[in-house]
Design a protein around this motif. Structure first.
Motif, mmCIF file in Angstrom:
data_model
loop_
_atom_site.group_PDB
_atom_site.id
_atom_site.type_symbol
_atom_site.label_atom_id
_atom_site.label_comp_id
_atom_site.label_asym_id
_atom_site.label_seq_id
_atom_site.Cartn_x
_atom_site.Cartn_y
_atom_site.Cartn_z
ATOM 1 N N THR A 79 -1.645 -5.275 -47.910
ATOM 2 C CA THR A 79 -1.151 -5.116 -46.549
ATOM 3 C C THR A 79 -0.726 -6.450 -45.947
ATOM 4 O O THR A 79 0.154 -6.481 -45.077
ATOM 5 N N SER A 80 -1.290 -7.543 -46.413
ATOM 6 C CA SER A 80 -0.817 -8.861 -45.976
ATOM 7 C C SER A 80 0.597 -9.113 -46.489
ATOM 8 O O SER A 80 1.432 -9.701 -45.781
ATOM 9 N N CYS A 81 0.889 -8.666 -47.709
ATOM 10 C CA CYS A 81 2.258 -8.757 -48.245
ATOM 11 C C CYS A 81 3.220 -7.900 -47.430
ATOM 12 O O CYS A 81 4.345 -8.324 -47.136
ATOM 13 N N MET A 82 2.805 -6.701 -47.084
ATOM 14 C CA MET A 82 3.673 -5.793 -46.337
ATOM 15 C C MET A 82 4.036 -6.374 -44.978
ATOM 16 O O MET A 82 5.206 -6.370 -44.572
ATOM 17 N N VAL A 83 3.036 -6.867 -44.269
ATOM 18 C CA VAL A 83 3.284 -7.462 -42.957
ATOM 19 C C VAL A 83 4.197 -8.678 -43.091
ATOM 20 O O VAL A 83 5.164 -8.848 -42.341
ATOM 21 N N THR A 84 3.914 -9.525 -44.068
ATOM 22 C CA THR A 84 4.724 -10.729 -44.273
ATOM 23 C C THR A 84 6.164 -10.376 -44.604
ATOM 24 O O THR A 84 7.106 -10.936 -44.026
ATOM 25 N N GLY A 85 6.351 -9.453 -45.533
ATOM 26 C CA GLY A 85 7.694 -9.088 -45.953
ATOM 27 C C GLY A 85 8.533 -8.541 -44.813
ATOM 28 O O GLY A 85 9.686 -8.943 -44.617
ATOM 29 N N LEU A 86 7.960 -7.638 -44.035
ATOM 30 C CA LEU A 86 8.703 -7.065 -42.918
ATOM 31 C C LEU A 86 8.968 -8.119 -41.845
ATOM 32 O O LEU A 86 10.021 -8.113 -41.207
ATOM 33 N N ALA A 87 8.026 -9.041 -41.657
ATOM 34 C CA ALA A 87 8.241 -10.125 -40.700
ATOM 35 C C ALA A 87 9.369 -11.049 -41.137
ATOM 36 O O ALA A 87 10.077 -11.617 -40.296
ATOM 37 N N TYR A 88 9.554 -11.192 -42.439
ATOM 38 C CA TYR A 88 10.594 -12.074 -42.970
ATOM 39 C C TYR A 88 11.924 -11.356 -43.193
ATOM 40 O O TYR A 88 12.840 -11.925 -43.770
#
Length: 236
Positions: free
Chosen positions: A32-41
């Protein structure tokens, strides 16, 4: 009054009534840290799937595919499970298919019954809490854990969210109170609190200490991922 409940592992999800509940899935190390990061980027969407086969099918359809098992990238896929991989500007506007050992499986289990499925991490804790305060539904925080067992980092996140929302939601169940008290004891140094946890030891053997430190940072992003149909997108 609305209630916030914590499910410490997906294997216990059948004990929770989700009919009037938003499920917040947390897999802090690292899905979920990857998901949040990816969408933020700037990634357009992330489609979480439970199995390697489903992810390969979507890869064949043109998705950029991320597959992880036992904290390692699966052979033949495009991305691993490090949040730093999701910061690549070449992924802006991309559609990602993702499968992980615990996080995407948890999403798959939750979506059948939940009112909404959302994704949480320390990275977007404040934004998520702000959104949930105004929601009329109960909340169930689903900790992805590790292969059916509870883990420390997801439980700490659940406690952090419970603490943030304690004025708007009743915290009644022991699992919720355990998570909240654990977070309160640990909040001043989360990294030290998880230093001897099973998943940190697993990740350290792979030499990715920087991922651990990154995933424990709070409020880097003002973004709330939500599952729309089968796909995670950033809510605007």
């Amino acid at each position: 009054m609305k209630q916030l409940d914590v499910c410490l592992t997906p294997d216990l999800l059948h004990l929770h009534n989700l009919n009037n509940s938003i499920v917040v899935v947390a897999d802090i190390f690292r899905a979920t840290s990857c998901m949040v990061t990816g969408l933020a980027y700037g990634i357009k969407s992330i489609t979480p799937v439970a199995t390697i086969e489903e992810c390969r099918f979507l890869q064949d359809k043109g998705f950029i595919a991320a597959a992880e098992r036992d904290a390692k990238k699966e052979e033949g896929f495009d991305l691993d499970n490090s949040p730093f991989s999701y910061m690549d500007e070449r992924l802006i506007g991309a559609e990602i298919a993702m499968t992980t050992t615990n996080g995407t499986l948890s999403i798959s289990k939750a979506k059948a019954s939940a009112v909404k499925v959302m994704v949480g991490s320390f990275l977007n804790l404040g934004a998520l809490a702000n959104y949930l305060r105004s929601e009329p539904y109960d909340i169930t925080v689903l900790c992805a854990g590790w292969k059916g067992r509870p883990n420390l980092e997801d439980t700490l996140f659940a406690g952090a969210l419970a603490e943030a929302l304690k004025e708007q939601f009743m915290l009644l169940e022991d699992g919720t109170l355990m998570a909240q008290r654990l977070y309160l004891q640990s909040k001043d140094n989360l990294l030290a609190s998880v230093s001897n946890s099973s998943h940190v030891r697993r990740l350290q053997r792979l030499g990715i200490q920087k991922d651990i430190s990154y995933c424990l940072q709070t409020d880097l992003y003002d973004i709330v991922p939500i599952l729309r149909g089968t796909t995670l997108v950033a809510m605007h």
